[in-house]
Scaffold this motif. Structure first.
Motif, PDB file in Angstrom:
ATOM      1  N   HIS A  59       0.831  -1.242  -0.127  1.00  0.00           N
ATOM      2  CA  HIS A  59       0.073   0.045   0.039  1.00  0.00           C
ATOM      3  C   HIS A  59       1.045   1.136   0.090  1.00  0.00           C
ATOM      4  N   ARG A  60       0.557   2.466  -0.332  1.00  0.00           N
ATOM      5  CA  ARG A  60       0.950   3.391  -0.209  1.00  0.00           C
ATOM      6  C   ARG A  60       0.300   4.583   0.785  1.00  0.00           C
ATOM      7  N   CYS A  61       0.700   4.345   1.891  1.00  0.00           N
ATOM      8  CA  CYS A  61       0.090   5.360   3.010  1.00  0.00           C
ATOM      9  C   CYS A  61       1.130   5.439   3.987  1.00  0.00           C
ATOM     10  N   PHE A  62       0.951   6.524   4.557  1.00  0.00           N
ATOM     11  CA  PHE A  62       1.938   6.625   5.789  1.00  0.00           C
ATOM     12  C   PHE A  62       1.061   6.131   7.104  1.00  0.00           C
ATOM     13  N   HIS A  63       0.002   6.293   7.332  1.00  0.00           N
ATOM     14  CA  HIS A  63      -0.893   6.044   8.407  1.00  0.00           C
ATOM     15  C   HIS A  63      -2.015   4.964   8.121  1.00  0.00           C
ATOM     16  N   PRO A  64      -1.543   3.712   7.678  1.00  0.00           N
ATOM     17  CA  PRO A  64      -2.428   2.711   7.024  1.00  0.00           C
ATOM     18  C   PRO A  64      -3.188   2.289   8.211  1.00  0.00           C
ATOM     19  N   TYR A  65      -4.409   1.642   8.100  1.00  0.00           N
ATOM     20  CA  TYR A  65      -5.234   0.821   9.089  1.00  0.00           C
ATOM     21  C   TYR A  65      -4.777  -0.506   9.488  1.00  0.00           C
ATOM     22  N   GLU A  66      -4.754  -0.822  10.716  1.00  0.00           N
ATOM     23  CA  GLU A  66      -4.183  -1.905  11.042  1.00  0.00           C
ATOM     24  C   GLU A  66      -4.350  -3.239  10.242  1.00  0.00           C
ATOM     25  N   GLU A  67      -3.560  -4.035  10.124  1.00  0.00           N
ATOM     26  CA  GLU A  67      -3.697  -5.379   9.337  1.00  0.00           C
ATOM     27  C   GLU A  67      -4.941  -6.167   9.639  1.00  0.00           C
ATOM     28  N   VAL A  68      -5.234  -6.286  10.944  1.00  0.00           N
ATOM     29  CA  VAL A  68      -6.498  -6.993  11.463  1.00  0.00           C
ATOM     30  C   VAL A  68      -7.620  -5.814  11.580  1.00  0.00           C
ATOM     31  N   TYR A  69      -8.491  -5.782  10.765  1.00  0.00           N
ATOM     32  CA  TYR A  69      -9.535  -4.808  10.591  1.00  0.00           C
ATOM     33  C   TYR A  69     -10.914  -4.996  11.273  1.00  0.00           C
ATOM     34  N   ALA A  70     -11.121  -4.309  12.320  1.00  0.00           N
ATOM     35  CA  ALA A  70     -12.395  -4.501  13.126  1.00  0.00           C
ATOM     36  C   ALA A  70     -13.641  -4.193  12.568  1.00  0.00           C
TER      37      ALA A  70
END
Ligand code: ADP
Ligand code: SF4
Ligand code: MG
Lengths: 324, 324
Positions: free
Chosen positions: B313-324
């Protein structure tokens, strides 16, 4: 298809009939041929005899019926000037005009189509811009002026080409043709070029506009996506779409080439119908004028008919009977 | 194993009004193995079609590929000669377009449009080509293919035309087909038919597919992997399940949340605020930052690819890998 053709034919007959009325009435308003044709020194009795001989004493509607009756037999009356059947006088001149118009059309297509294609395919090139500027000249320079310049340059200054008459002709299909002899071709060249100038610009611009309209379309891109050679994309996919408007407009323009060859014929002493009709108008030679006008009407109607058919052949989406 | 397609840092530019190049495709990298289906997803204008045309070598002039490599079976297409690319187009890399009403040439018979793509790539008799064309039409489920060869596109419905386009794309059993929203312009029922038939055919022949769409539902049903585009960049890519279930990039996240699903029925769909900026107004750094809830100062820099070649991905602040 057949019923559509018949319907078109009936429509055409009505158009022609309507034109006979207009032509006939119009021609009677222009002037009184009696004043011109008859020697003013003649006395009243002699005068009346000539008028009667020419049928000019009858009421207008009777003259019209006579005229219509004659027309059905191809008889427009005798020319006041030549004392021969008017239609014959015109038909003698017709091949010369036809030859000139066909040659001009040929030049317009052979020059205009490739140049228009080139300018459309490579619009950013300098040569394309030169071509387009040239076509503006072709549009805006008056035909008679260009004709005179041609004569001055090629005939008078350089002495390369003759500038008067048809030159040597060869008989073929019962008429004389210039393009079959070297001398005739030399005579034909300048007037044909002169007459072609405007049409060449027209073909060129039509073609270029067509290219620019068709080229961005998806089906051209899809043709390329299939891996077709570029020449097939251009010569088949592009050209087939391009030819629809070009052929239609050229067909109509051909009629105007014949009708308006007057200027060129006058300048180059080309013995065609255009020159004849100018002379006839000056002399109020009514039968010849009428025969000429009627011939033009028939010509345009026929051209329209042919164009309709060509159109359906070129464009599968169009049917003469309007759909289904 | 070497991938079938390996795109590295591809940039495709169109000249902008100020003379500065506008990057419709801006440094994208992705890979595709034989027989694999990649869903290329993004809003309208995100650069999906331009990506497809770049692979085909069919970018509209004056646009062009200005950087990067397209390694197809190990060969760099960006450096290949035009003739080499033409030889690959339609034979090993084929494309189906978005609007079936526009992709076939209106004035050429269906049969001609099929056989010409055979003649473009192989020596084959007219007879044999016609037989192949007939088979191709039958293969995509067109009834009485023999008669249909002589028909013109306007005699076909949109769905039928798209089948013809698919038949043409499949003619040479290509290694890769780029399907650019091939069902967007069709009725929903026909969409489903065409998707399933397309899927069946490409699976049978082991064709790799880049399926371009803005419809996540389609992608989730037929793609192995997904690449999400925004502003000409691939902002996230990976296996279909992992990206759809645990999107990392805020844009992907928003995109998924805006798709109606079983458990969101009745509740309001989340919309990504704002609209995609035009190419000329694309912000520097992360292109999404003007619409992103998570944006910080850091996002004025350009995020690189975080992850592996196949999944990043290309993001500095991505969502966590396990997404609630
Ligand atoms: N021929 C072209 N000339 C100039 N700009 C173009 C051209 N084709 C596409 N673009 C621009 O490239 C961007 C991406 O377009 P496109 O790839 O068609 O988007 P989409 O994801 O909807 O397929 C758009 O901003 C579009 O304006
Ligand atoms: S890089 Fe920053 S602005 Fe871009 S998507 Fe990630 S958080 Fe949002
Ligand atoms: Mg698109």
């Amino acid at each position: 298809m057949l019923t559509a053709l018949i319907r078109r034919a009936i429509q055409a007959i009505f158009v022609i009939l309507a034109m006979t009325v207009i032509v006939f009435i119009g021609i009677n308003v222009i002037g009184n041929p009696v004043d011109i044709l008859i020697n003013p020194d003649l006395n009243q009795a002699e005068r009346a005899r000539v008028v009667e001989h020419l049928g000019l004493d009858l009421p207008l509607w009777q003259q019209y019926l006579h005229f219509l009756q004659g027309l059905l037999h191809g008889d427009f009356g005798d020319s006041f000037v030549y004392n021969r059947p008017a239609l014959g006088v015109i038909m003698e001149r017709f091949p010369a005009t036809l030859e000139l118009a066909l040659s001009a059309m040929f030049i317009a297509i052979v020059v205009g189509l490739p140049l228009g294609l080139y300018a459309g395919l490579y619009p950013e090139r300098l040569s394309s811009r030169l071509i387009m500027s040239g076509s503006i000249l072709g549009f805006s320079l008056p035909t008679f002026w260009v004709g005179l310049m041609f004569i001055l340059l090629f005939a008078v200054q350089l002495g390369w080409l003759p500038s008067n008459g048809r030159g040597e002709t060869v008989g073929f299909l019962g008429a004389g043709w210039s393009f079959l002899t070297r001398d005739g071709l030399a005579h034909l060249f300048l007037p044909a070029l002169n007459l072609a100038l405007f049409k060449t610009s027209l073909v060129l611009r039509l073609t270029r506009a067509g290219v620019q309209e068709v080229l961005p379309q998806d089906f051209i891109k899809f043709a390329r996506a299939k891996g077709l050679q570029e020449h097939r994309v251009v010569l088949v996919h592009l050209m087939k779409n391009l030819m629809i408007p070009v052929v239609t407009i050229l067909g109509l323009e051909f009629g105007s080439l014949i009708a308006f060859s007057v200027v060129t014929e006058s300048i180059f002493g080309w013995p065609g119908m255009g020159k004849l009709i100018i002379d006839s108008i000056n002399l109020l030679d009514r039968p010849v004028i009428v025969a000429y006008l009627m011939m033009m009407v028939v010509l345009f109607v026929m051209l329209n008919f042919i164009i309709d058919i060509a159109y359906t052949l070129l464009d599968p989406r169009v049917r003469l009977d309007g759909g289904n | 194993m070497k991938p079938l397609l390996d795109v590295r840092g591809l940039v495709t530019e169109f000249p902008g009004p100020s003379g500065k190049g506008l990057r419709a495709v801006d440094d994208i990298s992705f890979q595709l193995s034989r027989g694999e289906v990649l869903g290329l997803v993004g809003e309208s204008g995100s650069g999906k079609s331009v990506t497809g045309f770049s692979l085909m070598g069919l970018i509209d002039k004056p646009g062009k590929v200005t950087a990067g490599q397209i390694l197809f079976d190990g060969e760099d297409l960006v450096a290949a000669s035009p003739e080499r690319r033409r030889g690959l187009r339609g034979r090993r890399i084929a494309m189906v377009f978005q609007d079936p009403m526009m992709t076939l040439n209106p004035v050429l018979r269906i049969g001609t449009q099929i056989t010409e793509s055979l003649h473009a790539h192989e020596r084959i008799s007219r007879r044999a080509a016609r037989a192949r064309a007939r088979e191709a039409l039958a293969m995509v489920g067109i009834p009485s293919p023999d008669e249909r060869l002589d028909a013109y596109p306007h005699e076909f419905s949109g769905g039928m035309r798209q089948r013809v386009a698919i038949a043409i794309a499949m003619l040479h059993q290509p290694d890769l087909i780029i399907a650019d929203e091939p069902t967007t312009a069709l009725d929903v029922t026909i969409q489903a038919q065409i998707i399933s038939e397309f899927q069946k055919l490409t699976e049978e022949q082991g064709t790799a597919v880049i399926w371009i769409t803005h419809d996540l539902a389609i992608v989730s049903s037929l793609a192995d992997r997904i690449a999400v585009m925004y502003g000409g960049r691939i902002i996230e890519t990976g296996g279909i399940a992992s990206v759809l279930e645990t999107p990392r990039h805020p844009y992907t996240h928003g995109l998924i949340r805006s798709v109606p699903s079983e458990n969101s029925r009745g509740s309001r769909l989340a919309q990504i605020p704002g609209v995609t900026p035009s190419l000329a107004r694309m912000p520097d750094g992360c292109a999404f930052r003007t619409r992103c809830k998570r944006a910080t100062e850091e996002c004025h820099a350009r995020p690189e690819q975080f992850g592996t070649e196949l999944s990043y991905h290309r993001c500095f602040h991505p969502y966590e890998e396990v997404y609630a």
